[in-house]
Design a protein around this motif. Structure first.
Motif, PDB file in Angstrom:
ATOM      1  N   SER A   1       0.833  -1.211   0.000  1.00  0.00           N
ATOM      2  CA  SER A   1       0.000   0.000   0.000  1.00  0.00           C
ATOM      3  C   SER A   1       0.866   1.258   0.000  1.00  0.00           C
ATOM      4  O   SER A   1       0.556   2.246  -0.667  1.00  0.00           O
ATOM      5  CB  SER A   1      -0.953   0.000   1.197  1.00  0.00           C
ATOM      6  N   GLY A   2       1.957   1.249   0.729  1.00  0.00           N
ATOM      7  CA  GLY A   2       2.873   2.390   0.727  1.00  0.00           C
ATOM      8  C   GLY A   2       3.505   2.595  -0.637  1.00  0.00           C
ATOM      9  O   GLY A   2       3.657   3.722  -1.108  1.00  0.00           O
ATOM     10  N   LEU A   3       3.842   1.489  -1.289  1.00  0.00           N
ATOM     11  CA  LEU A   3       4.407   1.560  -2.637  1.00  0.00           C
ATOM     12  C   LEU A   3       3.402   2.153  -3.622  1.00  0.00           C
ATOM     13  O   LEU A   3       3.757   2.991  -4.456  1.00  0.00           O
ATOM     14  CB  LEU A   3       4.842   0.167  -3.098  1.00  0.00           C
ATOM     15  N   LEU A   4       2.148   1.766  -3.514  1.00  0.00           N
ATOM     16  CA  LEU A   4       1.115   2.299  -4.399  1.00  0.00           C
ATOM     17  C   LEU A   4       0.885   3.792  -4.165  1.00  0.00           C
ATOM     18  O   LEU A   4       0.733   4.565  -5.113  1.00  0.00           O
ATOM     19  CB  LEU A   4      -0.194   1.527  -4.222  1.00  0.00           C
ATOM     20  N   VAL A   5       0.848   4.211  -2.905  1.00  0.00           N
ATOM     21  CA  VAL A   5       0.644   5.622  -2.591  1.00  0.00           C
ATOM     22  C   VAL A   5       1.792   6.446  -3.165  1.00  0.00           C
ATOM     23  O   VAL A   5       1.566   7.476  -3.817  1.00  0.00           O
ATOM     24  CB  VAL A   5       0.514   5.840  -1.067  1.00  0.00           C
ATOM     25  N   TRP A   6       3.019   6.022  -2.935  1.00  0.00           N
ATOM     26  CA  TRP A   6       4.171   6.755  -3.474  1.00  0.00           C
ATOM     27  C   TRP A   6       4.197   6.716  -4.998  1.00  0.00           C
ATOM     28  O   TRP A   6       4.580   7.697  -5.648  1.00  0.00           O
ATOM     29  CB  TRP A   6       5.487   6.208  -2.908  1.00  0.00           C
ATOM     30  N   GLY A   7       3.801   5.603  -5.583  1.00  0.00           N
ATOM     31  CA  GLY A   7       3.750   5.503  -7.046  1.00  0.00           C
ATOM     32  C   GLY A   7       2.755   6.481  -7.649  1.00  0.00           C
ATOM     33  O   GLY A   7       3.056   7.176  -8.624  1.00  0.00           O
ATOM     34  N   VAL A   8       1.556   6.564  -7.060  1.00  0.00           N
ATOM     35  CA  VAL A   8       0.537   7.501  -7.542  1.00  0.00           C
ATOM     36  C   VAL A   8       1.030   8.934  -7.369  1.00  0.00           C
ATOM     37  O   VAL A   8       0.875   9.771  -8.267  1.00  0.00           O
ATOM     38  CB  VAL A   8      -0.803   7.277  -6.804  1.00  0.00           C
ATOM     39  N   PHE A   9       1.650   9.234  -6.235  1.00  0.00           N
ATOM     40  CA  PHE A   9       2.181  10.578  -5.987  1.00  0.00           C
ATOM     41  C   PHE A   9       3.227  10.953  -7.042  1.00  0.00           C
ATOM     42  O   PHE A   9       3.202  12.057  -7.587  1.00  0.00           O
ATOM     43  CB  PHE A   9       2.779  10.645  -4.585  1.00  0.00           C
ATOM     44  N   LEU A  10       4.141  10.054  -7.331  1.00  0.00           N
ATOM     45  CA  LEU A  10       5.183  10.338  -8.319  1.00  0.00           C
ATOM     46  C   LEU A  10       4.604  10.520  -9.719  1.00  0.00           C
ATOM     47  O   LEU A  10       5.061  11.377 -10.478  1.00  0.00           O
ATOM     48  CB  LEU A  10       6.237   9.233  -8.311  1.00  0.00           C
ATOM     49  N   VAL A  11       3.584   9.755 -10.074  1.00  0.00           N
ATOM     50  CA  VAL A  11       2.947   9.896 -11.388  1.00  0.00           C
ATOM     51  C   VAL A  11       2.253  11.254 -11.498  1.00  0.00           C
ATOM     52  O   VAL A  11       2.369  11.939 -12.517  1.00  0.00           O
ATOM     53  CB  VAL A  11       1.956   8.736 -11.648  1.00  0.00           C
TER      54      VAL A  11
END
Length: 117
Positions: free
Chosen positions: A11-21
């Motif tokens: 979940s942390g990886l997904l949140v950071w991934g969405v933020f970076l996109v």
């Protein structure tokens, strides 16, 4: 002896991934407008340097249009305010850039520049 796990959760990886996109997409939409502004600033200074202090308004506009054509700018010389101050040609410009982000949300940036120091 207790070992603590280290790492990143899914979940942390997904949140950071969405933020970076989101940051990358925002940057890809905003950076070209900044580059355009700096090209306009550079072209106005080059046009004034090329024509000299005795040039007419039409001469400055023609010189700017030549530089703008090379840089492939959509900005027109008709948007320039050209005047003389203390025997020097001063070119000023101001314009608004509207960047659509998503749905009915846009980012509005007001740019302004001058050849006066």
């Amino acid at each position: 002896m207790i070992k603590h796990q280290r790492g990143l959760t899914l979940s942390g990886l997904l949140v950071w991934g969405v933020f970076l996109v989101v940051v990358a997409v925002f940057g890809m939409k905003v950076v070209p407008t900044y580059l355009e502004y700096y090209k306009i600033q550079k072209d106005t200074k080059a046009a004034v340097a090329q024509v000299g202090p005795e040039a007419t308004v039409a001469d400055v506009r023609k010189a700017f249009d030549r530089f703008a054509e090379i840089d492939m700018l959509e900005f027109s010389s008709n948007q320039l305010e050209i005047s003389k101050e203390n025997g020097r040609i001063v070119v000023e410009f101001a314009y608004e850039k509207r960047i659509p982000l998503f749905a009915n949300v846009s980012l509005v940036i007001d740019y302004q520049g001058s050849t006066q120091k």
